[in-house]
Design a protein around this motif. Sequence first.
Motif, PDB file in Angstrom:
ATOM      1  N   THR A 146       0.841  -1.193   0.000  1.00 13.62           N
ATOM      2  CA  THR A 146       0.000   0.000   0.000  1.00 13.62           C
ATOM      3  C   THR A 146       0.877   1.244   0.000  1.00 13.62           C
ATOM      4  OG1 THR A 146      -1.691  -1.181   1.264  1.00 13.62           O
ATOM      5  CG2 THR A 146      -1.857   1.218   1.189  1.00 13.62           C
ATOM      6  N   THR A 147       0.621   2.148  -0.926  1.00 14.67           N
ATOM      7  CA  THR A 147       1.394   3.387  -1.011  1.00 14.67           C
ATOM      8  C   THR A 147       0.450   4.562  -1.218  1.00 14.67           C
ATOM      9  OG1 THR A 147       1.697   3.076  -3.400  1.00 14.67           O
ATOM     10  CG2 THR A 147       3.455   2.290  -1.955  1.00 14.67           C
ATOM     11  N   LYS A 148       0.913   5.716  -0.848  1.00  9.03           N
ATOM     12  CA  LYS A 148       0.178   6.941  -1.107  1.00  9.03           C
ATOM     13  C   LYS A 148       0.526   7.444  -2.506  1.00  9.03           C
ATOM     14  CE  LYS A 148      -2.272   7.963   2.586  1.00  9.03           C
ATOM     15  NZ  LYS A 148      -3.741   8.196   2.515  1.00  9.03           N
ATOM     16  N   ALA A 149      -0.501   7.747  -3.281  1.00  6.26           N
ATOM     17  CA  ALA A 149      -0.265   8.272  -4.623  1.00  6.26           C
ATOM     18  C   ALA A 149       0.329   9.669  -4.524  1.00  6.26           C
ATOM     19  CB  ALA A 149      -1.574   8.311  -5.412  1.00  6.26           C
ATOM     20  N   LYS A 150       1.324   9.925  -5.354  1.00  3.31           N
ATOM     21  CA  LYS A 150       1.933  11.251  -5.382  1.00  3.31           C
ATOM     22  C   LYS A 150       1.059  12.186  -6.211  1.00  3.31           C
ATOM     23  CE  LYS A 150       6.697   9.622  -4.851  1.00  3.31           C
ATOM     24  NZ  LYS A 150       8.060   9.598  -5.439  1.00  3.31           N
ATOM     25  N   THR A 151       0.613  13.242  -5.591  1.00  4.47           N
ATOM     26  CA  THR A 151      -0.271  14.193  -6.261  1.00  4.47           C
ATOM     27  C   THR A 151       0.421  15.540  -6.395  1.00  4.47           C
ATOM     28  OG1 THR A 151      -2.226  13.097  -5.358  1.00  4.47           O
ATOM     29  CG2 THR A 151      -2.514  15.337  -6.197  1.00  4.47           C
TER      30      THR A 151
END
Length: 296
Positions: A146-151
């Motif tokens: 699980t990773t945080k999407a780079k925005t």
Amino acid sequence: MGNCCVAGASSDMATFKWSIDNFSSLLDKGEGWTNSRVFKIMGHAWHLKLNPMDRNSCDEECVSLRLQLSKTSVEPNTIVDASFRLIIYDQLYGKDSEHHVSHTFQTASTSSGKSCMIKLAALKNSSGFLVNNNCVFGVKFIKVVTTKAKTTSEKLFVKNASTLPEAKAAYTWCIADFFGMENPGYSPEFTAGGYKWSIRLDKEENHISLYLKKMINDLPEDSAVLVEFTLSIKNQEGGKHLKKKGLTQFSNNDPTWGWEKVVSMEDIQDSSNGYLIKTKCCIEAEVTTVGSSKMK
């Protein structure tokens, strides 16, 4: 109608089994997806989806299975990369049918693609997959990350038309010897809209390309300037000019914008177009700064 169990949820691999009794009754309901109960494995909530009368690529009836990330585990700007095996169990001989799947689950894609596990006719005639009207399906998780999407976001400011100059800044580049010029060729620098520019001309075998280049990297980091511009090949005999218009952002990382294959070499040399008088060719640039942007 169905029984569920989770095995090995704390180990490197975790398996969910879904046992369906009286499977023929599910077939009687016809084509359509049936959901398992929600189960939690590797920090997320999932459920299996089963279609006992799906169609494969050959338009044959088959039993399909897919994995769904449940709504409670769908978070904005979060990506769940999962590697897993979808399984229909051979209850007599242990020769299970497995499909290895890798899928990126996110807000816009919460379901894996369907996997046709077995042809329906083969299932009905099997001795191990359907035993006493019972069929067992499952999913074995291999890896879940699980990773945080780079925005990245941009704020663009566009000037009011009333604040723009009535006359656009124009510069004309006259090339005395079109055929003898360097390739690519660059015009002398000129100033327009508060910045320094140059026109670039590329001569290919069968056509030419035109670009506008911002010459100095003087913008703040992560900033850009919004520019409305026109590049024209002039008809030197007073006829219609060949124009290309653009509205784009120039930055230190992307200082050049324009068009490939603006005109063929045949049309350039066609005297009726007026683009070439002997060996002289004139290109005009009109440039207006109409806004700016900043990345966050």
